[in-house]
Design a protein around this motif. Structure first.
Motif, PDB file in Angstrom:
ATOM      1  N   PRO A 262       0.816  -0.903   0.002  1.00 13.58           N
ATOM      2  CA  PRO A 262      -0.080  -0.286   0.177  1.00 13.58           C
ATOM      3  C   PRO A 262       1.011   1.032  -0.567  1.00 13.58           C
ATOM      4  CG  PRO A 262       0.058  -1.205   2.325  1.00 13.58           C
ATOM      5  CD  PRO A 262       0.816  -1.982   1.038  1.00 13.58           C
ATOM      6  N   ASN A 263       0.280   2.661   0.001  1.00 15.38           N
ATOM      7  CA  ASN A 263       0.639   3.886  -0.293  1.00 15.38           C
ATOM      8  C   ASN A 263       2.122   3.837   1.342  1.00 15.38           C
ATOM      9  OD1 ASN A 263       0.310   4.905  -2.498  1.00 15.38           O
ATOM     10  ND2 ASN A 263      -1.609   5.501  -1.932  1.00 15.38           N
ATOM     11  N   GLY A 264       3.225   4.271   0.904  1.00 17.83           N
ATOM     12  CA  GLY A 264       3.865   4.550   2.342  1.00 17.83           C
ATOM     13  C   GLY A 264       3.716   3.257   3.065  1.00 17.83           C
ATOM     14  N   ALA A 265       4.457   2.503   1.928  1.00 14.32           N
ATOM     15  CA  ALA A 265       4.944   1.086   2.509  1.00 14.32           C
ATOM     16  C   ALA A 265       6.224   0.926   2.502  1.00 14.32           C
ATOM     17  CB  ALA A 265       4.865   0.200   1.760  1.00 14.32           C
ATOM     18  N   GLY A 266       7.143   1.778   1.751  1.00 16.87           N
ATOM     19  CA  GLY A 266       8.684   1.824   1.553  1.00 16.87           C
ATOM     20  C   GLY A 266       9.294   1.848  -0.025  1.00 16.87           C
ATOM     21  N   LYS A 267       7.984   0.986  -0.714  1.00 19.14           N
ATOM     22  CA  LYS A 267       8.610   0.486  -2.072  1.00 19.14           C
ATOM     23  C   LYS A 267       9.157   1.604  -2.286  1.00 19.14           C
ATOM     24  CE  LYS A 267       4.825   0.702  -3.808  1.00 19.14           C
ATOM     25  NZ  LYS A 267       3.578   1.362  -2.829  1.00 19.14           N
ATOM     26  N   SER A 268       9.852   3.175  -2.592  1.00 17.78           N
ATOM     27  CA  SER A 268      10.178   4.035  -3.865  1.00 17.78           C
ATOM     28  C   SER A 268      11.215   4.370  -2.609  1.00 17.78           C
ATOM     29  CB  SER A 268       9.497   4.982  -3.875  1.00 17.78           C
ATOM     30  OG  SER A 268       8.563   4.759  -4.569  1.00 17.78           O
ATOM     31  N   THR A 269      11.138   4.269  -1.510  1.00 20.23           N
ATOM     32  CA  THR A 269      11.827   3.959  -0.464  1.00 20.23           C
ATOM     33  C   THR A 269      13.157   3.348  -0.214  1.00 20.23           C
ATOM     34  OG1 THR A 269      11.021   5.006   1.677  1.00 20.23           O
ATOM     35  CG2 THR A 269      12.701   4.740   1.774  1.00 20.23           C
ATOM     36  N   LEU A 270      12.972   1.814  -0.676  1.00 21.13           N
ATOM     37  CA  LEU A 270      13.097   0.598  -1.033  1.00 21.13           C
ATOM     38  C   LEU A 270      14.367   0.699  -2.036  1.00 21.13           C
ATOM     39  CD1 LEU A 270      14.602  -2.431  -0.282  1.00 21.13           C
ATOM     40  CD2 LEU A 270      12.723  -3.066  -1.133  1.00 21.13           C
ATOM     41  N   LEU A 271      13.123   0.964  -3.313  1.00 25.97           N
ATOM     42  CA  LEU A 271      14.261   0.987  -4.918  1.00 25.97           C
ATOM     43  C   LEU A 271      15.330   2.403  -4.422  1.00 25.97           C
ATOM     44  CD1 LEU A 271      13.446   0.014  -7.341  1.00 25.97           C
ATOM     45  CD2 LEU A 271      12.877   2.637  -7.960  1.00 25.97           C
ATOM     46  N   ASN A 272      14.868   4.010  -4.005  1.00 21.34           N
ATOM     47  CA  ASN A 272      16.242   4.742  -4.233  1.00 21.34           C
ATOM     48  C   ASN A 272      17.553   3.643  -3.221  1.00 21.34           C
ATOM     49  OD1 ASN A 272      14.284   6.780  -5.326  1.00 21.34           O
ATOM     50  ND2 ASN A 272      13.477   7.063  -3.870  1.00 21.34           N
ATOM     51  N   CYS A 273      17.043   3.032  -2.471  1.00 24.07           N
ATOM     52  CA  CYS A 273      18.313   2.470  -1.537  1.00 24.07           C
ATOM     53  C   CYS A 273      19.679   1.630  -3.003  1.00 24.07           C
ATOM     54  CB  CYS A 273      17.995   1.796  -0.405  1.00 24.07           C
ATOM     55  SG  CYS A 273      17.669   2.603   1.000  1.00 24.07           S
ATOM     56  N   LEU A 274      18.545   1.460  -3.739  1.00 25.86           N
ATOM     57  CA  LEU A 274      18.875  -0.032  -4.596  1.00 25.86           C
ATOM     58  C   LEU A 274      19.733   0.858  -5.679  1.00 25.86           C
ATOM     59  CD1 LEU A 274      16.097  -2.168  -5.145  1.00 25.86           C
ATOM     60  CD2 LEU A 274      17.579  -2.408  -3.993  1.00 25.86           C
ATOM     61  N   VAL A 275      19.671   2.053  -5.909  1.00 28.96           N
ATOM     62  CA  VAL A 275      20.089   2.906  -7.489  1.00 28.96           C
ATOM     63  C   VAL A 275      20.743   3.950  -6.907  1.00 28.96           C
ATOM     64  CG1 VAL A 275      17.857   2.017  -8.941  1.00 28.96           C
ATOM     65  CG2 VAL A 275      18.199   3.873  -7.635  1.00 28.96           C
ATOM     66  N   GLY A 276      21.401   3.932  -6.173  1.00 27.64           N
ATOM     67  CA  GLY A 276      21.946   5.214  -4.747  1.00 27.64           C
ATOM     68  C   GLY A 276      21.475   6.671  -4.539  1.00 27.64           C
ATOM     69  N   LYS A 277      20.056   6.888  -4.929  1.00 28.30           N
ATOM     70  CA  LYS A 277      20.182   8.099  -4.615  1.00 28.30           C
ATOM     71  C   LYS A 277      19.792   8.163  -3.117  1.00 28.30           C
ATOM     72  CE  LYS A 277      16.295  10.915  -6.453  1.00 28.30           C
ATOM     73  NZ  LYS A 277      15.060  10.681  -6.882  1.00 28.30           N
ATOM     74  N   LEU A 278      19.886   6.873  -2.299  1.00 24.85           N
ATOM     75  CA  LEU A 278      19.234   6.582  -1.050  1.00 24.85           C
ATOM     76  C   LEU A 278      20.739   5.971  -0.293  1.00 24.85           C
ATOM     77  CD1 LEU A 278      15.608   7.211   0.187  1.00 24.85           C
ATOM     78  CD2 LEU A 278      16.996   9.127   0.222  1.00 24.85           C
ATOM     79  N   ILE A 279      20.932   6.023   0.466  1.00 21.51           N
ATOM     80  CA  ILE A 279      21.657   5.317   1.595  1.00 21.51           C
ATOM     81  C   ILE A 279      21.357   4.718   2.927  1.00 21.51           C
ATOM     82  CG2 ILE A 279      24.326   5.058   2.507  1.00 21.51           C
ATOM     83  CD1 ILE A 279      25.013   6.621   0.517  1.00 21.51           C
TER      84      ILE A 279
END
Lengths: 400, 253
Positions: free
Chosen positions: B37-54
């Protein structure tokens, strides 16, 4: 030929013809006529046209391709000027070492400033470059000009004095900047009927260098490197996620345009061996931005046109004073004459900035692509008419 | 051992625990969907994979190498390409130029000073880009500026650019978000075709269950930053925990 497409080659050809024939083209009015004050075909101004053309071509490689708006490019111009005069002081009046050094020093200086300023983009980058340029100006104006260590000669400006070493100077060489003995001031005058045309050595040297610069700019625009620079402007996010490191690309563009600016500065000194700190001031940095936008940022020829237009205004419009206006409007009844002059006066003479500002506003509002877009629209209008006659729809060519 | 191994990843934004002990293993040449669902952290996880977030803690390994601390362009050069939720392409360049940029990036790496030769004389790049446009049905739009293309075409353009880099892992962030049904189906068919033709691993984040169940071989359900369950689509459909957390509100077709 030269590794260019037909279209680019014809553009280069046109620019080459225009610059080589400039003494004729810029001198359309007979010397004795009332219009002679609109003639721009004298060496001083023609030199400025091509030198600032080089400056704008280089600036456009950074701003037009990558979209990074530097507000401090005059710093490189100034550094180039000082380097060139120092070569005059140390080695002698041959312009080649001076020009070479101005390119090298400004390139190194651009590398240093670029590494720091390119950490930010957008408005922050602009402000950082502006800050660096103003610091350079302050350094040149006062800090680096003290009795112990006089690099810039401060307010007076750097110039060659009789007690300078000038190691390679000899008595048979001209006592002014020269290219292997050919003085930059050497001018051949040709009188044809009521016209007088002036062919100046300094102008032709600068014009040839500008053609080389223009040619290199075309190659850069069409190269994979140029494509990457346009990618920087278009979408840095996609660029980074396509495995491309945008930082070295922008840095390379910054250094190249800094070297163009340094070369322009070196040439300014080569035709007039005096380098002053005011060349680094922010107004000078702003001027090249105006030139590029006025002509058409991101186009090949636009910045050169913009540079020409601004320098023309600066030198020609500023000469029109009240007495000239009186001679123009003398045919009107007295009261009306005074009225017209009162209205026109603020826009000419010292007020030439006002006219330029109005033109700039009109261009930015109605022709965001600059004068080049205006030219393209007119061209399309003509072609559209022709094409509709032939029963075909006009094809729009992509902007160069 | 999968091509992508996420171990105990935590990410906190202030007081919000965006990701809590996420473990994920994506098998090579599979299609793995991450839903939630929304806010589950999907995009955060993706951003961790591509180097946008650490991530704050944990490790992300791609093909045996850690991606943590690397810049997005370095991670891309390792073989991970990302497709964005709203298509990210070079809008003021033409379709062909877009394609060529991706081909240059694949051939020349993160930076190459190639400033004098004409880009059109790089025969291998031009050929490859043309071939790619051909196979993605973009050839007739070759000289069009991509900003004026339809949403579906932009999406295809972006996927084509990613594929021309010959990535080993393709990450898709809600590839059909905001698309009409027809465009969505086209995108599903395109991804299916890609999957059949290439040795490529696809990880997809998606809201649309139709897309997920037509493509994915394995599904991870994320809720409140933690994986609830990971299984095949058939099992996920009937899983009581998933229904409760996510599918309960919206009936599955």
């Amino acid at each position: 030929m030269f590794g260019l497409t037909k279209k680019d080659l014809s553009l280069l050809g046109i620019v080459a013809i225009l610059t080589m024939a400039a003494p004729f083209i810029l001198n359309p009015f007979p010397t004795e006529s009332a219009m002679a004050q609109f003639n721009a075909g004298y060496p001083d101004l023609m030199q400025k046209f091509v030198i600032f053309g080089i400056f704008a071509i280089g600036f456009n490689i950074l701003f037009g391709l990558t979209g990074y708006l530097s507000f401090g490019h005059a710093a490189f111009l100034g550094v180039g000027s000082y380097s060139c005069v120092w070569m005059f002081k140390l080695l002698g009046y041959n312009v080649l070492p001076g020009i070479a050094l101005s390119i090298v020093v400004s390139g190194l200086f651009a590398l240093l400033i670029g590494v720091i300023t390119l950490r930010r983009s957008g408005i922050y980058f602009s402000i950082l470059t502006l800050a660096f340029a103003q610091m350079s100006f302050a350094l040149a104006y006062s800090v680096l000009s003290n009795p112990k260590f006089n690099l810039t000669n401060g307010e007076t400006g750097l110039q060659v004095y009789a007690d300078d070493p000038q190691w390679f100077h000899s008595a048979n060489l001209p006592d002014l900047p020269h290219l292997f003995g050919l003085s930059m001031r050497a001018t051949h005058r040709m009188t044809l009927g009521g016209w007088e045309f002036q062919f100046n050595a300094g102008y032709y040297m600068c014009a040839i260098i500008m053609l080389v610069c223009f040619y290199l700019a075309i190659r850069i625009f069409r190269s994979p490197f140029g494509l990457m620079l346009r990618a920087v402007k278009s979408n840095q996010q996609r660029m980074n996620y396509t495995g491309l490191n945008s930082r070295p690309y922008t840095l390379a563009a910054f250094v190249i345009s800094g070297m163009y600016a340094g070369l322009a500065g070196g040439l300014l000194s080569a035709v007039d061996p005096l380098a002053g700190a005011e060349r680094m001031q922010w107004t000078a940095s702003g001027e090249v931005v105006l030139m590029t936008i006025l002509g058409g940022a991101g186009t090949l020829i636009g910045p050169v046109l913009g540079a020409g237009l601004i320098k023309y205004f600066e030198n020609i419009f500023s000469k029109i004073n009240e007495s000239v206006l009186h001679s123009w409007f003398g045919f009107l009844p007295d009261g009306l004459e005074d009225f017209v002059i009162t209205i026109v006066y603020p826009f000419v003479g010292k007020g030439w900035h006002l006219t330029l500002g109005l033109i700039f506003m009109l261009v930015v509002i109605f022709l965001p692509g600059g004068l080049i877009e205006g030219g393209q629209r007119i061209g399309r209008l003509f072609r559209g008419k022709k094409a509709s006659k032939a029963g075909k729809s006009a094809t729009t060519e992509p902007a160069e | 051992m999968g091509i992508l191994e996420v171990k105990n990843v935590n990410k906190r934004f202030g007081g919000l625990q965006a990701l809590g002990d996420v473990n994920l293993s994506v098998a090579e040449n599979s299609c793995h969907a991450i839903i939630g669902p929304n806010g589950a952290g999907k995009s955060t996880l993706l951003n961790c994979l591509v180097g946008k977030l650490i991530p704050d803690t944990g490790s992300v390994m791609f093909d045996g190498q850690s991606v943590l601390g690397r810049k997005p362009y370095e991670i891309n050069q390792m073989g991970i390409s990302r497709v964005f939720q709203t298509p990210e392409i070079f809008g003021d360049l033409t379709v062909m130029e877009n394609m060529m940029i991706a081909c240059f990036a694949q051939r020349d790496g993160a930076f190459k000073m190639h400033a004098i030769g004409s880009m059109w004389k790089e025969k291998d790049i031009v050929e490859k880009a043309e071939h790619m446009l051909e196979s993605m049905n973009l050839a007739e739009k070759r000289d069009m500026h991509t900003a004026s293309m339809s949403r579906g075409d932009k999406r295809r353009m972006e996927i084509a650019m990613c594929l021309s880099q010959e990535p080993r892992l393709l990450l898709l962030d809600e590839p059909t978000a905001g698309m009409a049904r027809a465009d969505t189906n086209n995108t599903i068919d395109l991804l299916k075709k890609i999957k059949e033709e290439r040795d490529i691993t696809i990880a997809i984040i998606e809201h649309d269950m139709h897309v997920v169940f037509s493509l994915a071989e394995r599904i991870t359900v994320l809720a409140q930053g933690t994986p609830l369950v990971e299984d095949t689509p058939e099992k996920i459909k009937g899983h009581p925990k998933v229904r409760e957390a996510y599918l309960g509100e919206a009936q599955v077709a």
